[in-house]
Design an enzyme around this catalytic site. Structure first.
Site, PDB file in Angstrom:
ATOM      1  CG  HIS A 371       8.844  -5.955  25.551  1.00 53.82           C
ATOM      2  ND1 HIS A 371       7.979  -5.658  24.520  1.00 53.82           N
ATOM      3  CD2 HIS A 371      10.060  -6.129  24.983  1.00 53.82           C
ATOM      4  CE1 HIS A 371       8.640  -5.674  23.368  1.00 53.82           C
ATOM      5  NE2 HIS A 371       9.915  -5.945  23.625  1.00 53.82           N
ATOM      6  CG  ASP A 432      12.645  -8.959  23.184  1.00 47.96           C
ATOM      7  OD1 ASP A 432      12.248  -8.994  24.366  1.00 47.96           O
ATOM      8  OD2 ASP A 432      11.876  -8.842  22.219  1.00 47.96           O
ATOM      9  CD  GLU A 433      11.547  -5.651  20.123  1.00 49.92           C
ATOM     10  OE1 GLU A 433      11.413  -5.736  18.888  1.00 49.92           O
ATOM     11  OE2 GLU A 433      10.573  -5.640  20.912  1.00 49.92           O
ATOM     12  CB  VAL A 434      16.840  -3.313  26.531  1.00 51.28           C
ATOM     13  CG1 VAL A 434      16.998  -2.356  27.709  1.00 51.28           C
ATOM     14  CG2 VAL A 434      16.495  -4.716  27.017  1.00 51.28           C
TER      15      VAL A 434
END
Length: 730
Positions: A371, A432-434
């Protein structure tokens, strides 16, 4: 010229008229007899099990008479039903239906919606929201003992601080006065003569704070309070100032307006404290830039619902609106517009202050290593170049490159600046969400893994997080309050070693996930079922109200510190973000504050509708909850500019510069004396009205005494009206 008898009759008529008028006024101020404000509304289940309904009187008071199951929703009975004449002869007139003062609101299980019990065919339901039950608190306190004895709340309501005196108390007192009476009106209460002589008037709030005031709210703050409402006034006792703020908020919710425009409150005893210490709202300002005014509106809504953490998701892939003085190119190239769509340090400080005076913490989130696409515009070599299957760069970029030491130096300097602007101990570091695919495609990262004998790509994330967390802890060593961090659950799932005071936020899990986190000795937050960006047609607040992970699994409750409502702004901006959040988030607010046993959606429905009406009255643009309906008290007398004017004012109650009440009283007395002199100087025969009054006074002793009482009422009301026109006294 009227005769003596005519004058006596007319004078008697005038006397009776004013006695009746003041009796009506008295009934609007004082509770007389068995009024309709005596019992709560009842919910009765239908025999077929398909629906249930609330039978609620159309009264704005919080306590209403409940109708019996036999009468509630019963159809009119035809006395001639079954007779031969009724079967053969057509009706000659409309049925003689007695208009009811009740609305029968049903809950239809098949369509999951509220509606009126008014149609025979269930295929064509008349949707209707539950009737707002004004004067009831939201969230429901831990112990709530109301009575049917009501008192007028004076618009001259004053604040008396008997314990520790904190400026934030006076600021919030002005705020709740604004929410009750309106800040932009000189006279909001419809005061009449009985407020002068009646003993049933609440004129003051006494607040007793036991401990010394702390400037900023914090995780372990004590928000408990006791609230007692009596005719002599309102008393709020709390250990810390933050509990006093919650008590003042509850007081403002207990006040309601009757049909005559009087502000009333029922005698009540409340002992209250939050179920969870962390009750937050995540607001995304990266996907769409949100103006300061919109953020402040949401802070106001949070305070009205007793949420205490503003989780500010300030930056993300799409934009970097945070003003970085250490790295100005981050803002210049990363923001949508570096002049209009940037949160400067000054604006951030103002938002933190708006939150502080409402007892709300502000925790920023700077999510890494994923992100971070918008970061890459202003910081070279920060992001990882991605490669295709042929081993050539494909022009795309992934997460922060974890193999370059200069990236860690950059991150430490950036977070040092961030933590100097924000005042809370905690900062949210994301995690998160790597996307691991880009890391795995990069030949330099694969060489780094081989050199350090790393076989699992998650170990690379572990290495990155370990370095970042170490930098945050080092920064905290120079801060008075220290430092702590919150991470998304992927950081815990990837077995990153966390500090004992770290907090793990669950967004894609359930009670089992919380159980794993707390068994590992970590504090846990829950958000999975409170994603407000998912919208659909119809009612959905009850879905958020029913979410309670503690009811599904037993685990270490002391480490489960609360939850957050999340509003991601991919499809919401300044115009619609607030009505999308509120009052749907109010459902989660009660779940996070109230006792675990408070779970009845149908009992909560009239209260949450009343909460919506209060938010509308305060000038907040909130959405619809349960279908068609209206707010009985809704006048929208306030607006955002008026709200900011009150909160920006540094003047405390009691310092208002107005004319002296004694001087105004003397002026009023002089005016009344002049009226009496003129009245006695003019011959009675030259004016019919004066003649009527003179002959009435000259009548019998009883009539003369009643007339004098009326004159006293008029004089007193006139004096009070003069004083009221000059402003309020505290």
């Amino acid at each position: 010229m009227l005769s003596r008898i005519q004058c006596d009759l007319l004078g008697s008529f005038i006397i009776v008229f004013f006695i009746v008028e003041h009796a009506i006024c008295l009934e609007s101020v004082l509770p007389l007899g068995n009024s309709s404000r005596s019992l709560g509304a009842s919910r009765v289940s239908g025999s077929n099990g398909r629906w249930r309904y609330d039978s609620v009187y159309k009264d704005s008071s919080p306590l209403r008479v409940a109708s019996s199951a036999a009468n509630a929703g019963a159809a009119p009975v035809d006395k001639n039903a079954g007779s031969e004449s009724s079967a053969t002869q057509p009706p000659t007139a409309e049925p003689n239906v007695d208009p009811s003062v009740r609305k029968h609101i049903m809950w239809f299980e098949d369509s999951q919606a509220y509606g009126l019990n008014a149609t025979y065919d269930y295929r064509f339901k008349l949707r209707h929201a539950p009737i707002p039950r004004a004067g009831t608190p939201w969230p429901m306190p831990q112990s709530y003992l109301p009575s049917n004895v009501s008192h007028v709340v004076s618009s001259d309501l004053s604040l008396a601080v008997t314990g520790s005196s904190c400026p934030v108390l006076h600021i919030n007192f002005r705020r709740i006065r604004r929410n009750i009476f309106g800040a932009c009106e000189e006279d909001s209460s419809g005061t009449n003569i009985f407020q002068i002589f009646g003993a049933s008037v609440v004129r003051s709030i006494s607040v007793n704070v036991q401990k010394r005031c702390t400037k900023y709210p914090y995780l372990e703050m004590d928000e408990s309070y006791e609230l007692v409402v009596k005719s002599s006034g309102v008393v709020i006792n709390s250990k810390e100032v933050w509990g006093a703020l919650r008590g003042m908020e509850t007081f403002s919710q207990l006040v309601y307006e009757d049909h005559a425009g009087q502000y009333l409150i029922n005698e009540t005893v409340i002992k209250d404290y939050p179920r969870f210490k962390h009750r937050g709202l995540l607001l995304d300002t990266s996907r769409h830039y949100l103006r300061k005014e919109v953020i402040v509106d949401n802070l106001e809504a949070m305070a009205q619902n007793k949420l205490n953490v503003f989780h500010w998701h300030i930056v993300d892939d799409q934009s970097f609106p945070f003003e970085s003085k250490a790295f100005p190119m981050l803002t210049k190239l990363g923001a949508y517009n570096d002049e209009t769509h940037v949160y400067t340090h000054t604006v951030i400080e103002e938002i933190i202050e708006e939150a502080r005076i409402r007892g709300i913490r502000v925790i920023p989130e700077f999510d890494t290593p994923g992100h971070t696409f918008s970061w890459g515009y202003g910081q070279s070599h920060l992001l990882t170049p991605c490669y295709d299957y042929d081993g050539k760069p494909n022009g795309k970029y992934g997460p922060v490159n974890p193999t370059l030491k200069k990236n860690y130096r950059f991150l430490k300097a950036l977070f040092q600046e961030v933590m100097s602007v924000f005042k809370d101990k905690y900062i949210h570091l994301g995690g998160d969400e790597v996307p691991f695919d880009c890391w795995l495609s990069n030949p330099f990262i694969r060489m780094f893994m081989q050199r350090n004998k790393i076989e699992d790509i998650r170990k690379v994330l572990n290495l990155y997080e370990r370095e970042l967390l170490k930098s945050v802890v080092e920064i905290g060593s120079s801060r008075q309050m220290g430092s702590g961090y919150i991470v998304w659950q992927e950081v815990f799932d990837n077995e990153v070693k966390l500090n004992p005071d770290a907090i793990v936020q669950v967004w894609n899990g359930d009670a089992y996930t919380i159980d794993r986190i707390t068994n590992a000795g970590m504090k846990a937050l829950f958000s999975s079922c409170w994603y407000l960006d998912y919208i659909s047609y119809g009612q959905d607040w009850d879905k958020y109200y029913r979410c309670d992970q503690l009811s599904y699994k037993t685990f270490n409750e002391s480490l489960f510190i609360g939850g957050e409502v999340c509003m991601w702004a991919e499809f919401a901006d300044n115009d619609d973000v607030t009505p999308r959040i509120w009052p749907r988030a109010s459902a989660a607010a009660e779940r996070l504050w109230s006792n675990q046993q408070v779970t009845d959606v149908h009992a909560a429905a009239p209260r949450i509708e009343a909460q919506r009406c209060r938010m509308l009255r305060s000038g907040l643009k909130v959405g619809v909850l349960s279908g068609p309906g209206y707010c009985k008290e809704y006048k929208q007398r306030r607006s955002t500019p008026c709200r900011n004017q009150i909160l920006d004012s540094k003047q405390e109650p009691g310092n208002t510069q107005t004319s002296s009440p004694l001087a105004l009283f003397l002026v009023a007395v002089i005016v009344v004396l002049l009226f009496i002199i003129i009245f006695t100087a003019i011959p009675a025969q030259k004016h019919r009205l004066i003649s009527v009054i003179v002959h009435s006074i000259a009548g019998g002793k009883a009539q003369r005494m009643l007339t004098l009482v009326i004159v006293m009422f008029f004089c007193s009301w006139f004096i009070w009206w003069i004083i009221r026109q000059a402003g309020s006294y505290h």
